[in-house]
Design a protein around this motif. Structure first.
Motif, PDB file in Angstrom:
ATOM      1  N   PRO A 119       0.819  -1.214   0.000  1.00 52.49           N
ATOM      2  CA  PRO A 119       0.000   0.000   0.000  1.00 52.49           C
ATOM      3  C   PRO A 119       0.853   1.264   0.000  1.00 52.49           C
ATOM      4  CG  PRO A 119       0.002  -1.018   2.176  1.00 52.49           C
ATOM      5  CD  PRO A 119       0.694  -1.973   1.250  1.00 52.49           C
ATOM      6  N   THR A 120       0.298   2.306  -0.588  1.00 50.64           N
ATOM      7  CA  THR A 120       0.948   3.611  -0.602  1.00 50.64           C
ATOM      8  C   THR A 120       0.182   4.533   0.332  1.00 50.64           C
ATOM      9  OG1 THR A 120       1.679   3.329  -2.889  1.00 50.64           O
ATOM     10  CG2 THR A 120       1.623   5.583  -2.008  1.00 50.64           C
ATOM     11  N   TYR A 121       0.843   5.000   1.372  1.00 45.97           N
ATOM     12  CA  TYR A 121       0.204   5.880   2.353  1.00 45.97           C
ATOM     13  C   TYR A 121       0.538   7.324   2.005  1.00 45.97           C
ATOM     14  CZ  TYR A 121      -0.068   1.457   4.834  1.00 45.97           C
ATOM     15  OH  TYR A 121      -0.315   0.152   5.162  1.00 45.97           O
ATOM     16  N   THR A 212      -3.849   8.639   4.600  1.00 50.94           N
ATOM     17  CA  THR A 212      -4.824   7.958   3.760  1.00 50.94           C
ATOM     18  C   THR A 212      -4.162   6.804   3.003  1.00 50.94           C
ATOM     19  OG1 THR A 212      -4.493   9.260   1.744  1.00 50.94           O
ATOM     20  CG2 THR A 212      -5.958  10.183   3.427  1.00 50.94           C
ATOM     21  N   VAL A 213      -5.006   5.873   2.591  1.00 44.62           N
ATOM     22  CA  VAL A 213      -4.570   4.788   1.716  1.00 44.62           C
ATOM     23  C   VAL A 213      -5.757   4.420   0.833  1.00 44.62           C
ATOM     24  CG1 VAL A 213      -5.225   2.863   3.257  1.00 44.62           C
ATOM     25  CG2 VAL A 213      -3.329   2.584   1.634  1.00 44.62           C
ATOM     26  N   ARG A 214      -5.468   3.984  -0.361  1.00 45.38           N
ATOM     27  CA  ARG A 214      -6.539   3.631  -1.302  1.00 45.38           C
ATOM     28  C   ARG A 214      -6.742   2.115  -1.303  1.00 45.38           C
ATOM     29  NH1 ARG A 214      -7.287   6.950  -6.663  1.00 45.38           N
ATOM     30  NH2 ARG A 214      -7.825   8.368  -4.952  1.00 45.38           N
ATOM     31  N   TYR A 215      -8.005   1.718  -1.140  1.00 39.02           N
ATOM     32  CA  TYR A 215      -8.379   0.303  -1.163  1.00 39.02           C
ATOM     33  C   TYR A 215      -9.025   0.003  -2.505  1.00 39.02           C
ATOM     34  CZ  TYR A 215     -10.839  -4.034   0.006  1.00 39.02           C
ATOM     35  OH  TYR A 215     -11.313  -5.326   0.004  1.00 39.02           O
ATOM     36  N   GLY A 222     -11.196  -7.439   2.281  1.00 41.20           N
ATOM     37  CA  GLY A 222      -9.922  -7.011   2.848  1.00 41.20           C
ATOM     38  C   GLY A 222      -9.920  -5.627   3.446  1.00 41.20           C
ATOM     39  N   ILE A 223     -11.098  -4.994   3.560  1.00 43.80           N
ATOM     40  CA  ILE A 223     -11.091  -3.592   3.987  1.00 43.80           C
ATOM     41  C   ILE A 223     -10.712  -3.442   5.464  1.00 43.80           C
ATOM     42  CG2 ILE A 223     -13.542  -3.455   4.588  1.00 43.80           C
ATOM     43  CD1 ILE A 223     -13.463  -0.615   3.231  1.00 43.80           C
ATOM     44  N   LYS A 224     -11.078  -4.407   6.294  1.00 45.15           N
ATOM     45  CA  LYS A 224     -10.688  -4.319   7.705  1.00 45.15           C
ATOM     46  C   LYS A 224      -9.173  -4.400   7.846  1.00 45.15           C
ATOM     47  CE  LYS A 224     -14.971  -6.103   9.694  1.00 45.15           C
ATOM     48  NZ  LYS A 224     -15.616  -7.206  10.451  1.00 45.15           N
ATOM     49  N   HIS A 225      -8.571  -5.294   7.063  1.00 41.96           N
ATOM     50  CA  HIS A 225      -7.112  -5.389   7.098  1.00 41.96           C
ATOM     51  C   HIS A 225      -6.489  -4.084   6.609  1.00 41.96           C
ATOM     52  CE1 HIS A 225      -3.078  -7.025   6.761  1.00 41.96           C
ATOM     53  NE2 HIS A 225      -3.033  -6.581   5.516  1.00 41.96           N
ATOM     54  N   ALA A 226      -7.089  -3.457   5.587  1.00 39.60           N
ATOM     55  CA  ALA A 226      -6.552  -2.186   5.081  1.00 39.60           C
ATOM     56  C   ALA A 226      -6.618  -1.109   6.153  1.00 39.60           C
ATOM     57  CB  ALA A 226      -7.326  -1.765   3.835  1.00 39.60           C
ATOM     58  N   TRP A 227      -7.727  -1.071   6.898  1.00 40.15           N
ATOM     59  CA  TRP A 227      -7.825  -0.105   7.993  1.00 40.15           C
ATOM     60  C   TRP A 227      -6.780  -0.388   9.065  1.00 40.15           C
ATOM     61  CZ3 TRP A 227      -9.427   4.522   8.454  1.00 40.15           C
ATOM     62  CH2 TRP A 227     -10.543   5.005   7.771  1.00 40.15           C
ATOM     63  N   GLN A 228      -6.601  -1.662   9.390  1.00 39.65           N
ATOM     64  CA  GLN A 228      -5.612  -2.022  10.405  1.00 39.65           C
ATOM     65  C   GLN A 228      -4.208  -1.594   9.981  1.00 39.65           C
ATOM     66  OE1 GLN A 228      -6.069  -6.207  11.175  1.00 39.65           O
ATOM     67  NE2 GLN A 228      -8.211  -5.976  11.797  1.00 39.65           N
ATOM     68  N   SER A 229      -3.890  -1.818   8.711  1.00 36.07           N
ATOM     69  CA  SER A 229      -2.561  -1.436   8.232  1.00 36.07           C
ATOM     70  C   SER A 229      -2.390   0.084   8.239  1.00 36.07           C
ATOM     71  CB  SER A 229      -2.332  -1.987   6.816  1.00 36.07           C
ATOM     72  OG  SER A 229      -3.184  -1.369   5.875  1.00 36.07           O
ATOM     73  N   LEU A 230      -3.475   0.812   7.954  1.00 35.56           N
ATOM     74  CA  LEU A 230      -3.405   2.276   7.963  1.00 35.56           C
ATOM     75  C   LEU A 230      -3.134   2.796   9.379  1.00 35.56           C
ATOM     76  CD1 LEU A 230      -3.765   5.023   6.561  1.00 35.56           C
ATOM     77  CD2 LEU A 230      -6.225   4.812   6.943  1.00 35.56           C
ATOM     78  N   VAL A 231      -3.855   2.250  10.346  1.00 32.13           N
ATOM     79  CA  VAL A 231      -3.664   2.677  11.736  1.00 32.13           C
ATOM     80  C   VAL A 231      -2.266   2.278  12.229  1.00 32.13           C
ATOM     81  CG1 VAL A 231      -4.444   2.316  14.107  1.00 32.13           C
ATOM     82  CG2 VAL A 231      -6.114   2.683  12.287  1.00 32.13           C
ATOM     83  N   THR A 232      -1.822   1.084  11.847  1.00 28.42           N
ATOM     84  CA  THR A 232      -0.481   0.639  12.227  1.00 28.42           C
ATOM     85  C   THR A 232       0.580   1.571  11.656  1.00 28.42           C
ATOM     86  OG1 THR A 232      -1.211  -1.671  12.341  1.00 28.42           O
ATOM     87  CG2 THR A 232       1.156  -1.273  12.089  1.00 28.42           C
ATOM     88  N   GLU A 233       0.385   1.980  10.408  1.00 25.30           N
ATOM     89  CA  GLU A 233       1.331   2.894   9.770  1.00 25.30           C
ATOM     90  C   GLU A 233       1.326   4.251  10.466  1.00 25.30           C
ATOM     91  OE1 GLU A 233       4.206   4.261   6.988  1.00 25.30           O
ATOM     92  OE2 GLU A 233       3.503   2.237   7.485  1.00 25.30           O
ATOM     93  N   ALA A 234       0.154   4.731  10.850  1.00 26.53           N
ATOM     94  CA  ALA A 234       0.068   6.018  11.542  1.00 26.53           C
ATOM     95  C   ALA A 234       0.840   5.976  12.853  1.00 26.53           C
ATOM     96  CB  ALA A 234      -1.395   6.377  11.798  1.00 26.53           C
ATOM     97  N   ILE A 264     -11.851   2.746  -2.819  1.00 23.43           N
ATOM     98  CA  ILE A 264     -12.248   3.513  -1.631  1.00 23.43           C
ATOM     99  C   ILE A 264     -11.027   4.178  -1.032  1.00 23.43           C
ATOM    100  CG2 ILE A 264     -13.405   3.430   0.606  1.00 23.43           C
ATOM    101  CD1 ILE A 264     -14.559   0.699  -0.233  1.00 23.43           C
ATOM    102  N   ASP A 265     -11.119   5.465  -0.745  1.00 22.33           N
ATOM    103  CA  ASP A 265     -10.080   6.159  -0.009  1.00 22.33           C
ATOM    104  C   ASP A 265     -10.381   6.043   1.485  1.00 22.33           C
ATOM    105  OD1 ASP A 265      -8.327   6.924  -1.934  1.00 22.33           O
ATOM    106  OD2 ASP A 265      -9.077   8.980  -2.131  1.00 22.33           O
ATOM    107  N   LEU A 266      -9.480   5.412   2.209  1.00 24.41           N
ATOM    108  CA  LEU A 266      -9.590   5.330   3.662  1.00 24.41           C
ATOM    109  C   LEU A 266      -8.810   6.495   4.245  1.00 24.41           C
ATOM    110  CD1 LEU A 266      -8.948   1.491   4.165  1.00 24.41           C
ATOM    111  CD2 LEU A 266     -11.022   2.665   3.427  1.00 24.41           C
ATOM    112  N   GLN A 267      -9.465   7.294   5.074  1.00 27.79           N
ATOM    113  CA  GLN A 267      -8.876   8.558   5.535  1.00 27.79           C
ATOM    114  C   GLN A 267      -8.935   8.636   7.064  1.00 27.79           C
ATOM    115  OE1 GLN A 267     -11.298  11.427   3.459  1.00 27.79           O
ATOM    116  NE2 GLN A 267     -10.302  11.006   1.475  1.00 27.79           N
TER     117      GLN A 267
END
Length: 271
Positions: A119-121, A212-215, A222-234, A264-267
């Motif tokens: 993913p690209t944050y 943000t990251v784009r799903y 896989g959207i829950k995993h994408a959110w988890q990775s976004l929060v982990t990155e933050a 989807i853009d997760l923000q």
């Protein structure tokens, strides 16, 4: 009289199990030699043995089997017992099917995680949004997905009935309330149009900093995993989460003929 080996052969039960059934009082030999301890059975005991085997094969516990055999249940009582057993088996099958579906879902998520590109944050600001929405409080996390699906379905039915145009993609936003409850909203961008009956206007404020990251996927598995990775990155970047997070639905499978998959853009606002 039948010795234990002959009785075992006729019933299909091992000698070891016949001895076990004797100890439990399920199938007591007709005679036990006081000197040798050899067990002997009569042919009349074959019927009880057959009932024991049948009940055990139906899934009854040995305690339940003993109760049935000792009481000599009539056909009506036995049928009622079978109905209760059937209900239990149906419930067990339903639970097993649910667990099987959960296992398949976990395997699918693992496959998605292994095949998804890195993913690209992006750290950026978020614009203010004028929204028309339906919102509710969700007390438990496992109610989140069905609640959001219901809210978007109801909202889009209302908007379709009004014929109002949209001026941007659909948006979901989430605000944590306390330790577990969450305020969730399904929203569309209808510009300055008055909110249709049953909906509410809401101004989502601008955010100076967000990660943000784009799903992108054919489904939402896989959207829950994408959110988890976004929060982990933050957290890895030393940020703290701040304010309502957003999902901006740039593309959905419901966008018309030929539409497939989700973008989807997760923000996540940060500070």
């Amino acid at each position: 009289m039948l010795n234990i080996g002959e009785f075992a052969r006729l019933t299909g039960v091992s000698v070891r199990m016949l001895r076990h059934y004797d100890q439990l009082g399920l199938l007591t030999p007709a005679e036990v030699d006081p000197f040798t301890g050899y067990r002997r059975y009569t042919s009349a005991q074959l019927a009880r043995a057959n009932q024991l085997i049948a009940l055990k094969d139906l899934g009854f516990s040995l305690a339940e089997v003993k109760e049935c055999l000792d009481r000599g249940l009539g056909s009506g009582e036995f049928a009622a017992l079978l109905h209760r057993r059937r209900e239990g088996l149906v419930a067990q099958i339903t639970d097993d099917q649910r667990r099987l579906a959960a296992v398949d879902e976990h395997l699918r998520r693992i496959h998605l995680e292994e095949t998804m590109p890195t993913p690209t944050y992006l750290e950026t600001d978020l614009p203010a949004l004028q929204l028309t929405q339906l919102s509710t409080e969700v007390p438990e996390a496992d109610d989140l997905d069905p609640t959001m699906s219901r809210l978007f379905s109801e909202l889009n039915e209302i908007i379709a009935a009004t014929g109002l145009p949209r001026f941007g993609p659909g948006v979901a936003h989430y605000t944590q309330r306390g330790d577990s409850a969450m305020l969730v909203a399904a929203a569309e961008q209808l510009g300055d149009a008055p909110a249709p009956a049953g909906t509410e206007r809401f101004d989502l404020p601008a955010v100076p900093r967000a990660l943000t990251v784009r799903y992108e996927s054919a489904d939402l598995a896989g959207i829950k995993h994408a959110w988890q990775s976004l929060v982990t990155e933050a957290e890895a970047r030393g940020h703290q989460l701040s304010g309502p997070c957003r999902e901006v639905y740039l593309t959905t499978p419901f966008d018309g003929p030929g539409a497939t998959g989700w973008v989807i853009d997760l923000q996540q606002p940060i500070r």
